[in-house]
Scaffold this motif. Structure first.
Motif, mmCIF file in Angstrom:
data_model
loop_
_atom_site.group_PDB
_atom_site.id
_atom_site.type_symbol
_atom_site.label_atom_id
_atom_site.label_comp_id
_atom_site.label_asym_id
_atom_site.label_seq_id
_atom_site.Cartn_x
_atom_site.Cartn_y
_atom_site.Cartn_z
ATOM 1 N N HIS A 107 0.849 -1.186 0.000
ATOM 2 C CA HIS A 107 0.000 0.000 0.000
ATOM 3 C C HIS A 107 0.888 1.240 0.000
ATOM 4 C CE1 HIS A 107 -3.738 -2.159 0.962
ATOM 5 N NE2 HIS A 107 -2.992 -2.915 1.747
ATOM 6 N N CYS A 142 -4.002 6.137 0.068
ATOM 7 C CA CYS A 142 -3.138 5.062 -0.407
ATOM 8 C C CYS A 142 -2.820 5.375 -1.853
ATOM 9 C CB CYS A 142 -3.871 3.733 -0.295
ATOM 10 S SG CYS A 142 -2.968 2.371 -1.040
ATOM 11 N N GLU A 144 -0.610 3.395 -3.775
ATOM 12 C CA GLU A 144 -0.127 2.236 -4.526
ATOM 13 C C GLU A 144 -1.362 1.396 -4.842
ATOM 14 O OE1 GLU A 144 3.043 1.204 -5.306
ATOM 15 O OE2 GLU A 144 4.039 2.907 -4.346
ATOM 16 N N TYR A 145 -1.500 0.990 -6.097
ATOM 17 C CA TYR A 145 -2.677 0.195 -6.437
ATOM 18 C C TYR A 145 -2.658 -1.109 -5.648
ATOM 19 C CZ TYR A 145 -6.336 -2.264 -8.730
ATOM 20 O OH TYR A 145 -7.494 -2.952 -8.944
ATOM 21 N N CYS A 146 -3.740 -1.352 -4.865
ATOM 22 C CA CYS A 146 -3.715 -2.492 -3.944
ATOM 23 C C CYS A 146 -4.927 -3.395 -4.094
ATOM 24 C CB CYS A 146 -3.608 -1.981 -2.508
ATOM 25 S SG CYS A 146 -4.892 -0.792 -2.070
ATOM 26 N N HIS A 150 -8.940 0.085 -3.903
ATOM 27 C CA HIS A 150 -7.838 1.046 -3.762
ATOM 28 C C HIS A 150 -8.327 2.498 -3.734
ATOM 29 C CE1 HIS A 150 -4.218 3.316 -4.654
ATOM 30 N NE2 HIS A 150 -4.752 3.716 -5.779
ATOM 31 N N MET A 153 -9.537 3.756 -0.411
ATOM 32 C CA MET A 153 -8.678 3.595 0.763
ATOM 33 C C MET A 153 -8.148 4.951 1.206
ATOM 34 S SD MET A 153 -5.612 0.941 1.352
ATOM 35 C CE MET A 153 -4.529 1.068 2.780
HETATM 36 CU CU1 CUA Z 1 -4.131 0.459 -0.388
HETATM 37 CU CU2 CUA Z 1 -4.166 1.295 -2.616
#
Ligand code: CUA
Length: 171
Positions: A107, A142, A144-146, A150, A153
């Motif tokens: 993340h 966040c 970062e692609y999670c 996402h 988030m």
């Molecule tokens: Cu956690 Cu994007």
């Protein structure tokens, strides 16, 4: 050898630009206080159960000095704990060290409008230390692609006046 006046001008201009570019990249890497996650951030040892020596339960803790706080944050799909359901609350005029880890995938942890921006890597602890001078409210995102949540988030960080913080105490 004769170098034409304009040619010399372009040469000097181009060299100046190169020096400026190298300068800004160097400043960004060294001077602006950005850091990468590395071994010094420490790793989460799941067999170590003494919290002071390891990643503590998520939350806000008194740090080594009276105006220093440690905030332990877990990033997970798709929340910050604390941060998403309860805002992270810290007092103004303090130094805060964020310790951020992830319990599942990679993340990001960005405090919007500041230069606090780190990756949250499973099994590793990223630490970022900052000073908050004024009461304010910040968003956490966040970056970062999670996964498929996402974009949802997010969380919040409240920097409150010290008196107000002491009433609620450290959680
Ligand atoms: Cu956690 Cu994007």
């Amino acid at each position: 050898m004769h170098v034409h006046r304009f040619e010399r001008l372009w040469l000097v201009g181009a060299l100046t630009l190169i020096v400026l570019f190298i300068g800004t990249v160097t400043y960004g890497a060294v001077g602006a206080g950005y850091g990468m996650v590395d071994d010094t951030g420490g790793e989460v040892d799941p067999t170590n159960t003494t919290e002071s020596e390891n990643f503590r339960s998520p939350g806000v803790y008194n740090g080594s000095e009276s105006d220093h706080y440690d905030v332990y944050i877990e990033a997970k799909q798709f929340l910050f704990v604390p941060g998403t359901s309860d805002p992270v609350r810290v007092p103004a005029n303090s130094t805060v060290t964020f310790h951020v880890t992830s319990t599942d995938v990679m993340h990001g942890f960005e405090v919007v409008g500041t230069n606090i921006n780190t990756m949250a890597v499973p099994g590793q602890v990223a630490t970022v230390t900052v000073e908050f001078d004024e009461p304010d409210e910040y968003g956490l995102v966040c970056n970062e692609y999670c996964g498929n949540g996402h974009h949802d988030m997010e969380g919040s960080l409240e920097v409150v006046p010290p008196a107000q913080f002491n009433e609620s105490g450290v959680n």
